[in-house]
Scaffold this motif. Structure first.
Motif, short mmCIF file in Angstrom:
data_model
loop_
_atom_site.label_atom_id
_atom_site.label_comp_id
_atom_site.label_asym_id
_atom_site.label_seq_id
_atom_site.Cartn_x
_atom_site.Cartn_y
_atom_site.Cartn_z
N LEU A 140 0.83 -1.21 0.00
CA LEU A 140 0.00 0.00 0.00
C LEU A 140 0.86 1.26 0.00
N GLN A 141 1.98 1.22 0.72
CA GLN A 141 2.90 2.36 0.70
C GLN A 141 3.50 2.55 -0.70
N LEU A 142 3.81 1.44 -1.37
CA LEU A 142 4.35 1.54 -2.72
C LEU A 142 3.30 2.02 -3.72
N VAL A 143 2.03 1.67 -3.49
CA VAL A 143 0.95 2.20 -4.33
C VAL A 143 0.92 3.72 -4.22
N LEU A 144 0.96 4.23 -3.00
CA LEU A 144 0.95 5.68 -2.79
C LEU A 144 2.15 6.34 -3.47
#
Length: 380
Positions: free
Chosen positions: A362-366
């Motif tokens: 999810l952090q990489l998506v952001l």
């Protein structure tokens, strides 16, 4: 273990040999080198050379009674200490000596993770306990059985913690003809009182060329594949061996599917990959996947900065990093690498993999989809 059986380190081998020839053998030495650099094998070859009954000019003979016993790790004046996963408070390294001999003889470049896999470690933490410290004092207080020197090789003294204080006097003023050879990977984690009592022997990590040649000559790996593994391993023979054990395209295929879900923000697919695939790899394979991912992102950094001559990947992997380098920035890549390294650290400490990898995803998506950087990110 003879010097000739250890990959590379020619200058260091010659230095160690010269200390014996010139009678400059320090009673306490710290072999300091990164994981997979062969520092443990070097310490053993050095001890064997010192106690060899028919020394050659540049190596132990390998045929005298002392060398034969050293080769099997059964010499009565050769002692080992290492981290273990105690089941009882009275357990010492001797409790696990048969497992230790088997693990080292199979892989003299082994890491702590490899050693852990040889034992029923469960979720126990590795350490060198106070019972082991007292056992060392007891063993080294005895006279030599047959060799000129009694030798204690301690692998990873970082795991001594405060128990190491019990050994300070013995290390500083050992019985005559007693050698302490400490083999460490992280100087910052060793008690300063121990460091100050030892002579440093610096062991460098292997070069790309040395490791590649080892894989070709000793493991029969095809040149292009050896080149790729050597790059990913970054001088760590243990990592290279782990890569060989993996299916050649497994990590690459998983990484591509995972990153595609991330850059397209495919939420359900991200959850499925984290729950059904990555979390089920097992801790050591999760660490390998993260290291592989980190190294691929570093290759993308090189391409992103126009340093094409430093890129070692081939074929489909090269095609992937070329395309990815065109849709991202140096700042994003540096942040992503930092996230992956922190996740690797958490995996080593047995964090819940489903939560860990979903949070990372999810952090990489952001980062890649919405250009949102985590708070507190440090930029170079």
């Amino acid at each position: 273990m003879q010097f000739k059986n250890i990959v590379g380190h020619q200058e260091l081998k010659q230095h160690l040999i010269s200390t014996v020839a010139e009678n400059r053998v320090s009673h306490a030495q710290l072999f300091l080198g990164p994981e997979g650099s062969g520092s443990l094998a070097l310490a053993l070859a050095y001890a064997q050379f010192i106690n060899c009954e028919h020394r050659l000019e540049n190596d132990s003979c390998g045929t005298c009674p002392s060398c034969i016993k050293y080769d099997k790790l059964i010499h009565p004046d050769l002692h080992f200490s290492y981290p273990f996963f105690a089941k009882h408070k009275d357990d010492t390294a001797t409790t696990f000596i048969e497992d230790w001999r088997k693990a080292f003889l199979e892989n003299p470049y082994m890491s702590l993770g490899h050693w852990r896999n040889q034992l029923e470690a469960e979720n126990k933490q590795a350490n060198i306990n106070i019972a082991e410290a007292h056992d060392i004092i007891k063993k080294l207080s005895l006279k030599s059985f047959e060799a000129e020197y009694k030798v204690l090789i301690m692998w990873l003294p970082e795991y001594l913690d405060t128990q190491g204080n019990a050994l300070l006097k013995l290390i500083e003023e050992p019985p005559a003809k007693t050698l302490f050879l400490l083999v460490a990977e992280n100087q910052d984690k060793i008690l300063n009182t121990i460091i100050s009592r030892t002579q440093l022997v610096k062991v460098n990590k292997y070069s790309h060329e040395e490791l590649m040649q080892y894989l070709i000559d000793e493991k029969g790996i095809e040149a292009n594949r050896a080149n790729e593994i050597s790059f990913i391993a970054e001088g760590n023979i243990q990592t290279a061996l782990d890569q060989i054990a993996e299916a050649s395209n497994e990590n690459f295929n998983l990484l591509i599917r995972w990153l595609r879900c991330i850059v397209t923000d495919a939420g359900l697919n991200i959850i499925q990959i984290c729950d059904d695939e990555i979390s089920k790899l097992g801790r050591e394979n999760q660490k390998l996947f993260l290291m592989y991912s980190i190294n691929v992102l570093r290759q993308i950094v090189l391409l992103n900065q126009g340093l094409h001559e430093l890129v070692f990947l081939k074929n489909a992997e090269l095609d992937f990093v070329q395309k990815f380098s065109e849709i991202t920035t140096l700042e994003k890549l540096e942040t992503a690498i930092d996230m992956l390294e922190k996740t690797h650290y958490s995996v080593e400490r047995n964090a819940n993999p489903k939560i860990l990898f979903l949070d990372l995803s999810l952090q990489l998506v952001l980062l890649f989809k919405y250009n949102t950087f985590p708070k507190g990110t440090q930029y170079i």
